[in-house]
Design an enzyme around this catalytic site. Structure first.
Site, PDB file in Angstrom:
ATOM      1  CD  GLU A   1       1.575   8.377   4.776  1.00 22.87           C
ATOM      2  OE1 GLU A   1       2.066   9.515   4.613  1.00 22.87           O
ATOM      3  OE2 GLU A   1       0.680   7.911   4.046  1.00 22.87           O
TER       4      GLU A   1
ATOM      5  CG  ASP B   1     -11.812  12.803  -3.860  1.00 24.39           C
ATOM      6  OD1 ASP B   1     -10.673  12.332  -3.655  1.00 24.39           O
ATOM      7  OD2 ASP B   1     -12.132  13.962  -3.497  1.00 24.39           O
TER       8      ASP B   1
ATOM      9  CD  GLU C   1      -3.101   1.164   2.015  1.00 24.41           C
ATOM     10  OE1 GLU C   1      -3.749   2.212   2.219  1.00 24.41           O
ATOM     11  OE2 GLU C   1      -3.419   0.062   2.508  1.00 24.41           O
TER      12      GLU C   1
ATOM     13  CB  THR D   1      -9.738   5.793   3.838  1.00 25.65           C
ATOM     14  OG1 THR D   1     -10.024   6.717   2.773  1.00 25.65           O
ATOM     15  CG2 THR D   1      -9.345   4.435   3.242  1.00 25.65           C
ATOM     16  NE  ARG D   2      -7.841   9.365   9.244  1.00 28.22           N
ATOM     17  CZ  ARG D   2      -7.743   9.822  10.500  1.00 28.22           C
ATOM     18  NH1 ARG D   2      -7.456  11.086  10.708  1.00 28.22           N
ATOM     19  NH2 ARG D   2      -7.899   9.036  11.524  1.00 28.22           N
ATOM     20  CE1 TYR D   3      -6.078  12.135   4.008  1.00 31.50           C
ATOM     21  CE2 TYR D   3      -5.712   9.773   4.226  1.00 31.50           C
ATOM     22  CZ  TYR D   3      -5.329  11.073   4.490  1.00 31.50           C
ATOM     23  OH  TYR D   3      -4.204  11.310   5.240  1.00 31.50           O
TER      24      TYR D   3
ATOM     25  CG  ASP E   1      -1.114  15.735  -2.263  1.00 27.60           C
ATOM     26  OD1 ASP E   1      -1.839  16.468  -2.984  1.00 27.60           O
ATOM     27  OD2 ASP E   1      -0.443  16.172  -1.324  1.00 27.60           O
TER      28      ASP E   1
ATOM     29  CE  LYS F   1      -2.702  26.463  -6.685  1.00 26.45           C
ATOM     30  NZ  LYS F   1      -1.825  27.472  -6.037  1.00 26.45           N
TER      31      LYS F   1
ATOM     32  CG  ASP G   1       9.816   8.965  -1.708  1.00 28.23           C
ATOM     33  OD1 ASP G   1       9.225   8.156  -2.447  1.00 28.23           O
ATOM     34  OD2 ASP G   1      10.100  10.128  -2.045  1.00 28.23           O
TER      35      ASP G   1
END
Length: 239
Positions: free
Chosen positions: A94, A179, A69, A216-218, A143, A147, A121
């Site tokens: 993470e 999303d 993951e 998930t929280r996201y 993430d 932009k 990383d």
């Protein structure tokens, strides 16, 4: 190509996210101090492995088949999958310290023993994983870098996808959830170029979450803010 080097000898890799957020609670400091080292998949960092010797997959999670993951956030999905699949070993990457600490707390509570954690990383992990050693990978709510000038920072670029394809076994599954419509566009453009087949046969295949999914929280934040999740499944092409 950027030829700069870190003092450790590592290649210069820009990192655009955060390593730390708000102050950790005492219990979270304890998780990091007491649990993290024992969950390492092996010598990943340039300081610990300057020669970049490959890790031994059989030494990770007791020799179980390995899943990966990438950016596990608060660990909801990582811990959920570990509990559902005790016969599998999960490596979670993470770099955000607060997320790592939160996840270590969840692992203690769940009492699962088939997880390895790299608190950094994922590109450094790719350096030391041998070819075709991962059977499944997850990229969940990465993430979005909304932009346009920042789109090169997204995970779904050749810098990340090419080494991911190398470490995945032929036929391995790669799941992506987001999303952000433009992230969907870039994913569907770049991931097949890196050696993957999109497995969708109809709209429901990317609108409906996977049967073993946990929110998930996201994702909860996305739904609260009126955004629509997309669930994309790819298969690594034969070599």
């Amino acid at each position: 190509m950027d030829d700069r080097k870190h003092p450790s000898g590592a290649p210069w890799r820009n990192f655009y996210g955060r390593f730390k957020g708000k102050t950790l609670r005492p219990s979270q400091h304890a998780y990091l101090a007491e649990d993290l080292a024992a969950l390492s998949p092996g010598p990943v960092s340039w300081e610990d492995n300057p020669e970049r010797h490959p890790l031994d997959p059989a030494a990770i999670c007791g020799g179980r088949p390995l899943w990966l993951e990438i950016g596990f956030g608060g660990g909801e999905h990582l811990v959920h999958q570990a509990g559902l699949n005790p016969e599998v070993g999960l490596i979670g990457c993470e770099p955000f310290e607060n997320g790592v600490a939160m996840t270590l707390g969840k692992l203690r509570q769940a009492e699962v023993g088939n997880v390895a954690i790299h608190p950094g990383d994922v590109r450094d992990l790719f350096d030391v994983l041998p070819d075709a050693c991962i059977e499944r990978a997850f990229l969940l709510y990465p993430d979005p870098w909304p932009k346009k000038r920042h789109h090169r920072r997204r995970f779904v670029t050749p810098e990340h996808l090419e080494p991911l394809a190398r470490v995945l076994k032929p036929g391995a599954i790669f799941r992506v959830a987001t999303d952000i419509p433009d992230y969907v566009r870039q994913t569907l453009q770049e991931v097949p170029r890196a050696g993957f087949e999109w497995l969708a046969e109809g709209p429901e295949d990317w609108r409906r979450p996977w049967a073993d999914w946990t929110r998930t929280r996201y994702e909860q934040k996305a739904l609260r803010e009126g955004r629509t999740p997309h669930y994309m499944t790819f298969r690594r092409n034969p070599a």
